[in-house]
Design an enzyme around this catalytic site. Sequence first.
Site, PDB file in Angstrom:
ATOM      1  N   GLY A  16       0.993  -7.597   8.193  1.00 35.28           N
ATOM      2  CA  GLY A  16       1.730  -7.113   9.360  1.00 35.28           C
ATOM      3  C   GLY A  16       0.896  -6.563  10.492  1.00 35.28           C
ATOM      4  N   LYS A  31       0.814  -1.226   0.000  1.00 37.48           N
ATOM      5  CA  LYS A  31       0.000   0.000   0.000  1.00 37.48           C
ATOM      6  C   LYS A  31       0.845   1.273   0.000  1.00 37.48           C
ATOM      7  N   LEU A  70       8.883  -0.348  -0.365  1.00 37.80           N
ATOM      8  CA  LEU A  70       8.757  -1.748   0.057  1.00 37.80           C
ATOM      9  C   LEU A  70       9.487  -1.963   1.390  1.00 37.80           C
ATOM     10  N   GLY A 104       4.904   1.243  28.903  1.00 37.60           N
ATOM     11  CA  GLY A 104       5.223  -0.102  28.423  1.00 37.60           C
ATOM     12  C   GLY A 104       6.717  -0.350  28.442  1.00 37.60           C
ATOM     13  N   GLY A 156       9.683   0.133  24.060  1.00 37.42           N
ATOM     14  CA  GLY A 156       9.867   1.139  25.109  1.00 37.42           C
ATOM     15  C   GLY A 156      11.317   1.220  25.569  1.00 37.42           C
ATOM     16  N   LEU A 157      11.961   0.050  25.705  1.00 39.77           N
ATOM     17  CA  LEU A 157      13.336   0.056  26.228  1.00 39.77           C
ATOM     18  C   LEU A 157      14.346   0.433  25.145  1.00 39.77           C
ATOM     19  N   MET A 199       6.079 -11.317  17.320  1.00 34.69           N
ATOM     20  CA  MET A 199       6.085 -10.309  16.252  1.00 34.69           C
ATOM     21  C   MET A 199       7.529  -9.950  15.950  1.00 34.69           C
ATOM     22  N   LEU A 200       8.185 -10.790  15.175  1.00 32.51           N
ATOM     23  CA  LEU A 200       9.599 -10.586  14.868  1.00 32.51           C
ATOM     24  C   LEU A 200       9.824 -10.734  13.371  1.00 32.51           C
ATOM     25  N   HIS A 220      40.017 -16.894  22.267  1.00 34.75           N
ATOM     26  CA  HIS A 220      40.305 -16.017  23.397  1.00 34.75           C
ATOM     27  C   HIS A 220      41.022 -14.759  22.894  1.00 34.75           C
TER      28      HIS A 220
HETATM   29  P1  FAD Z   1       5.163  -5.713   8.211  1.00 32.15           P
HETATM   30  O1  FAD Z   1       6.609  -5.511   8.232  1.00 32.15           O
HETATM   31  O2  FAD Z   1       4.311  -4.930   9.130  1.00 32.15           O
HETATM   32  O3  FAD Z   1       4.702  -5.444   6.712  1.00 32.15           O
HETATM   33  C1  FAD Z   1       3.377  -5.456   6.310  1.00 32.15           C
HETATM   34  C2  FAD Z   1       3.237  -4.615   5.069  1.00 32.15           C
HETATM   35  O4  FAD Z   1       1.934  -4.821   4.524  1.00 32.15           O
HETATM   36  C3  FAD Z   1       3.358  -3.114   5.323  1.00 32.15           C
HETATM   37  O5  FAD Z   1       4.285  -2.548   4.451  1.00 32.15           O
HETATM   38  C4  FAD Z   1       1.944  -2.583   5.035  1.00 32.15           C
HETATM   39  O6  FAD Z   1       1.952  -1.265   4.468  1.00 32.15           O
HETATM   40  C5  FAD Z   1       1.449  -3.597   4.023  1.00 32.15           C
HETATM   41  N1  FAD Z   1      -0.012  -3.701   3.939  1.00 32.15           N
HETATM   42  C6  FAD Z   1      -0.888  -3.838   4.964  1.00 32.15           C
HETATM   43  N2  FAD Z   1      -2.143  -3.974   4.489  1.00 32.15           N
HETATM   44  C7  FAD Z   1      -2.057  -3.906   3.143  1.00 32.15           C
HETATM   45  C8  FAD Z   1      -3.003  -3.992   2.082  1.00 32.15           C
HETATM   46  N3  FAD Z   1      -4.310  -4.194   2.317  1.00 32.15           N
HETATM   47  N4  FAD Z   1      -2.564  -3.862   0.818  1.00 32.15           N
HETATM   48  C9  FAD Z   1      -1.248  -3.684   0.552  1.00 32.15           C
HETATM   49  N5  FAD Z   1      -0.296  -3.615   1.510  1.00 32.15           N
HETATM   50  C10 FAD Z   1      -0.708  -3.735   2.785  1.00 32.15           C
HETATM   51  N6  FAD Z   1      11.637  -7.263  14.768  1.00 32.15           N
HETATM   52  C11 FAD Z   1      12.815  -7.893  14.827  1.00 32.15           C
HETATM   53  O7  FAD Z   1      12.885  -9.098  14.554  1.00 32.15           O
HETATM   54  N7  FAD Z   1      13.966  -7.229  15.184  1.00 32.15           N
HETATM   55  C12 FAD Z   1      13.940  -5.916  15.494  1.00 32.15           C
HETATM   56  O8  FAD Z   1      14.987  -5.345  15.805  1.00 32.15           O
HETATM   57  C13 FAD Z   1      12.715  -5.227  15.448  1.00 32.15           C
HETATM   58  N8  FAD Z   1      12.654  -3.918  15.750  1.00 32.15           N
HETATM   59  C14 FAD Z   1      11.461  -3.263  15.660  1.00 32.15           C
HETATM   60  C15 FAD Z   1      11.421  -1.923  16.009  1.00 32.15           C
HETATM   61  C16 FAD Z   1      10.231  -1.227  15.943  1.00 32.15           C
HETATM   62  C17 FAD Z   1      10.204   0.229  16.313  1.00 32.15           C
HETATM   63  C18 FAD Z   1       9.050  -1.894  15.509  1.00 32.15           C
HETATM   64  C19 FAD Z   1       7.757  -1.145  15.390  1.00 32.15           C
HETATM   65  C20 FAD Z   1       9.076  -3.229  15.180  1.00 32.15           C
HETATM   66  C21 FAD Z   1      10.279  -3.937  15.253  1.00 32.15           C
HETATM   67  N9  FAD Z   1      10.360  -5.297  14.965  1.00 32.15           N
HETATM   68  C22 FAD Z   1      11.556  -5.944  15.055  1.00 32.15           C
HETATM   69  C23 FAD Z   1       9.173  -6.062  14.552  1.00 32.15           C
HETATM   70  C24 FAD Z   1       9.162  -6.241  13.020  1.00 32.15           C
HETATM   71  O9  FAD Z   1       9.187  -4.970  12.413  1.00 32.15           O
HETATM   72  C25 FAD Z   1       7.930  -7.006  12.583  1.00 32.15           C
HETATM   73  O10 FAD Z   1       7.849  -8.222  13.306  1.00 32.15           O
HETATM   74  C26 FAD Z   1       7.997  -7.328  11.107  1.00 32.15           C
HETATM   75  O11 FAD Z   1       8.074  -6.151  10.348  1.00 32.15           O
HETATM   76  C27 FAD Z   1       6.761  -8.117  10.675  1.00 32.15           C
HETATM   77  O12 FAD Z   1       6.851  -8.376   9.312  1.00 32.15           O
HETATM   78  P2  FAD Z   1       5.553  -8.613   8.429  1.00 32.15           P
HETATM   79  O13 FAD Z   1       6.057  -8.915   7.063  1.00 32.15           O
HETATM   80  O14 FAD Z   1       4.657  -9.585   9.069  1.00 32.15           O
HETATM   81  O15 FAD Z   1       4.752  -7.232   8.439  1.00 32.15           O
HETATM   82  P1  NAD Z   2       5.820  -5.576  23.985  1.00 31.63           P
HETATM   83  O1  NAD Z   2       4.746  -6.582  24.028  1.00 31.63           O
HETATM   84  O2  NAD Z   2       7.214  -6.003  23.821  1.00 31.63           O
HETATM   85  O3  NAD Z   2       5.790  -4.699  25.315  1.00 31.63           O
HETATM   86  C1  NAD Z   2       4.651  -4.041  25.736  1.00 31.63           C
HETATM   87  C2  NAD Z   2       4.791  -3.795  27.221  1.00 31.63           C
HETATM   88  O4  NAD Z   2       3.761  -2.925  27.613  1.00 31.63           O
HETATM   89  C3  NAD Z   2       4.675  -5.068  28.057  1.00 31.63           C
HETATM   90  O5  NAD Z   2       5.745  -5.142  28.950  1.00 31.63           O
HETATM   91  C4  NAD Z   2       3.338  -4.897  28.748  1.00 31.63           C
HETATM   92  O6  NAD Z   2       3.293  -5.507  30.010  1.00 31.63           O
HETATM   93  C5  NAD Z   2       3.265  -3.377  28.847  1.00 31.63           C
HETATM   94  N1  NAD Z   2       1.903  -2.855  28.992  1.00 31.63           N
HETATM   95  C6  NAD Z   2       0.775  -3.283  28.378  1.00 31.63           C
HETATM   96  N2  NAD Z   2      -0.276  -2.551  28.784  1.00 31.63           N
HETATM   97  C7  NAD Z   2       0.198  -1.628  29.657  1.00 31.63           C
HETATM   98  C8  NAD Z   2      -0.382  -0.586  30.433  1.00 31.63           C
HETATM   99  N3  NAD Z   2      -1.700  -0.357  30.394  1.00 31.63           N
HETATM  100  N4  NAD Z   2       0.410   0.168  31.227  1.00 31.63           N
HETATM  101  C9  NAD Z   2       1.749  -0.073  31.287  1.00 31.63           C
HETATM  102  N5  NAD Z   2       2.347  -1.060  30.590  1.00 31.63           N
HETATM  103  C10 NAD Z   2       1.587  -1.809  29.782  1.00 31.63           C
HETATM  104  O7  NAD Z   2       5.360  -4.548  22.845  1.00 31.63           O
HETATM  105  P2  NAD Z   2       6.159  -3.355  22.163  1.00 31.63           P
HETATM  106  O8  NAD Z   2       7.357  -2.986  22.935  1.00 31.63           O
HETATM  107  O9  NAD Z   2       5.133  -2.318  21.860  1.00 31.63           O
HETATM  108  O10 NAD Z   2       6.611  -4.020  20.819  1.00 31.63           O
HETATM  109  C11 NAD Z   2       5.633  -4.547  19.893  1.00 31.63           C
HETATM  110  C12 NAD Z   2       6.184  -5.715  19.142  1.00 31.63           C
HETATM  111  O11 NAD Z   2       7.238  -5.299  18.289  1.00 31.63           O
HETATM  112  C13 NAD Z   2       6.740  -6.760  20.073  1.00 31.63           C
HETATM  113  O12 NAD Z   2       5.962  -7.921  19.937  1.00 31.63           O
HETATM  114  C14 NAD Z   2       8.123  -7.016  19.611  1.00 31.63           C
HETATM  115  O13 NAD Z   2       8.343  -8.375  19.363  1.00 31.63           O
HETATM  116  C15 NAD Z   2       8.281  -6.234  18.319  1.00 31.63           C
HETATM  117  N6  NAD Z   2       9.586  -5.545  18.392  1.00 31.63           N
HETATM  118  C16 NAD Z   2      10.706  -6.309  18.395  1.00 31.63           C
HETATM  119  C17 NAD Z   2      11.931  -5.713  18.528  1.00 31.63           C
HETATM  120  C18 NAD Z   2      13.152  -6.564  18.555  1.00 31.63           C
HETATM  121  O14 NAD Z   2      13.077  -7.714  18.141  1.00 31.63           O
HETATM  122  N7  NAD Z   2      14.284  -6.066  19.003  1.00 31.63           N
HETATM  123  C19 NAD Z   2      12.029  -4.347  18.687  1.00 31.63           C
HETATM  124  C20 NAD Z   2      10.880  -3.598  18.715  1.00 31.63           C
HETATM  125  C21 NAD Z   2       9.647  -4.216  18.559  1.00 31.63           C
END
Ligand code: FAD
Ligand code: NAD
Length: 467
Positions: A145, A34, A38, A181, A186-187, A319-320, A445
Amino acid sequence: MEKYDVVIIGSGPGGYVGAIRCAQLGMKTALIEKYGSLGGTCLNVGCIPSKALLDSSEHYHQAKHDFTEHGIDLKDLKVNFKQMIARKRGVVEQTVGGIDFLMKKNKIDVFHGMGSFESPTVIAIDDSAGEANKIEAKNVVIATGSKPGSLPFIKLDKERVITSTEALELKEVPKTMTVIGGGVIGLELGSVYARLGTEVTVVEYMDRIIPTMDSTMSKELMKSLKKLGIKFLVSHKVKEVTRKGKVVTIKADDKKGAEVVLTADYCLVSVGRVAYTDKLGLDKVGIKTDNRGRVDVNDHLQTNVPNIYAIGDVVKGAMLAHKAEEEGTYVAEFMNGEKPHIDYNLIPGVVYTWPEVASVGKTEEELKESKVSYKTGSFPFKASGRARASMDLDGLVKVLADKETDEILGVHICGPRAADMIMEAVVAMEFRATAEDISRISHAHPTFSESTREAMLAATDNRAIHI
Ligand code: FAD
Ligand code: NAD
């Protein structure tokens, strides 16, 4: 109407990797996205931009706090935040451009526009100009996603009450930020701003941060992040978020019910992400979703409509990005009549703070709950020569192994380069190694990975050498 063997909706790591694997297997493949670029959440507003800012901010933090001890004196050190954000954008652009190249190389037709089901085999694509195109597919993969989640009473104004997407594009370094969170986002993003000088407070509902990981990791990471200046309020339930001008007020109740009021320039809401299926037309084809809005799939990632599959964040599981990639490959091979396999227990999880946290397999809490008899071995980085040389003494490696067979059941690392170190454990567990097996392998080492060996020795028979 153009006909395809497979049409994939969504170009994130699930969708684009799946598309490449389908093309490699000889299927005529189309990918619908969308947005104009990409790569999905991961490349545009997730993994890649967050790691770019984590790296930049860590360089600054080291220069400010560690360089003098290393014997490097710097004058007039300051943050050029505009440039930091610009570099991050450049990293994203280059990475996203790489996906365009891969699509062309693999002869995958890319359509930009919103994809939706007309029928199980016909997908409509609405582009930004409102032009509708239709394509036909034998098989369809939903890879749409997730999007940031929130709390019902929070109004995300995306200026001061923000999600991760806006936190990656701020125009200034906030003086104060409250993070709701204490999970991964958050971290990680809290660390970025804390390193740049923001006073960060994390409010977490559960009694520990990163609550789904091994509790030793929560403790170790919290100790380190406190040194960075981050304040933590665990067991606090946020109940109200309001904004007046430049001030955001957050009200929460502690576990005894007493109200705590916080004010900050910015409030980052990071309470999890939710599956994204808006305007996809799931109803039109009768695709079932679960109580969290995720597309229901069977063990082969097939929905209740047999020619439609779903992968990545839009289905159950972690969600990775790498989990989504595995699933993209899985469905391509399954559609090709192969018998692929994913071991979800061996998908590592990483938090890219510093120290990093990385985990694979079972946590101690999970082993206790499932009444598996286990033994532990751990080794602190403060006993590692390599860690002393690099001034990275926080954290430890913790190994959980079966008490009877010595098979490794889980490895949890909080420490320097844990994200890369965890792969030794993943490989070991894939081959069902015992703690003793790994402890008998020579580790170079001085390396951080010697700490893994020492933890394995400790788990084997309390045989660690350096503690
Ligand atoms: P997405 O990457 O969400 O892709 C879905 C795509 O579908 C999007 O581009 C969207 O625009 C498109 N789409 C949706 N609906 C439609 C439609 N109807 N028509 C056409 N296109 C559409 N994961 C890690 O493993 N390591 C990390 O370090 C990490 N860091 C992150 C940091 C942040 C800040 C966030 C938010 C997430 C992070 N994640 C990380 C999680 C990771 O981004 C997701 O798990 C991953 O992107 C999921 O891949 P996906 O292909 O399922 O979906
Ligand atoms: P998360 O599930 O990792 O953390 C959300 C946190 O918010 C939890 O600790 C939960 O207990 C807390 N929470 C929920 N409701 C709350 C409330 N009402 N008040 C206070 N705390 C509350 O979700 P996220 O950090 O938003 O990340 C979303 C997803 O994105 C995760 O599933 C993660 O796997 C993915 N992600 C992955 C990476 C990575 O792999 N390094 C980095 C960023 C995001």
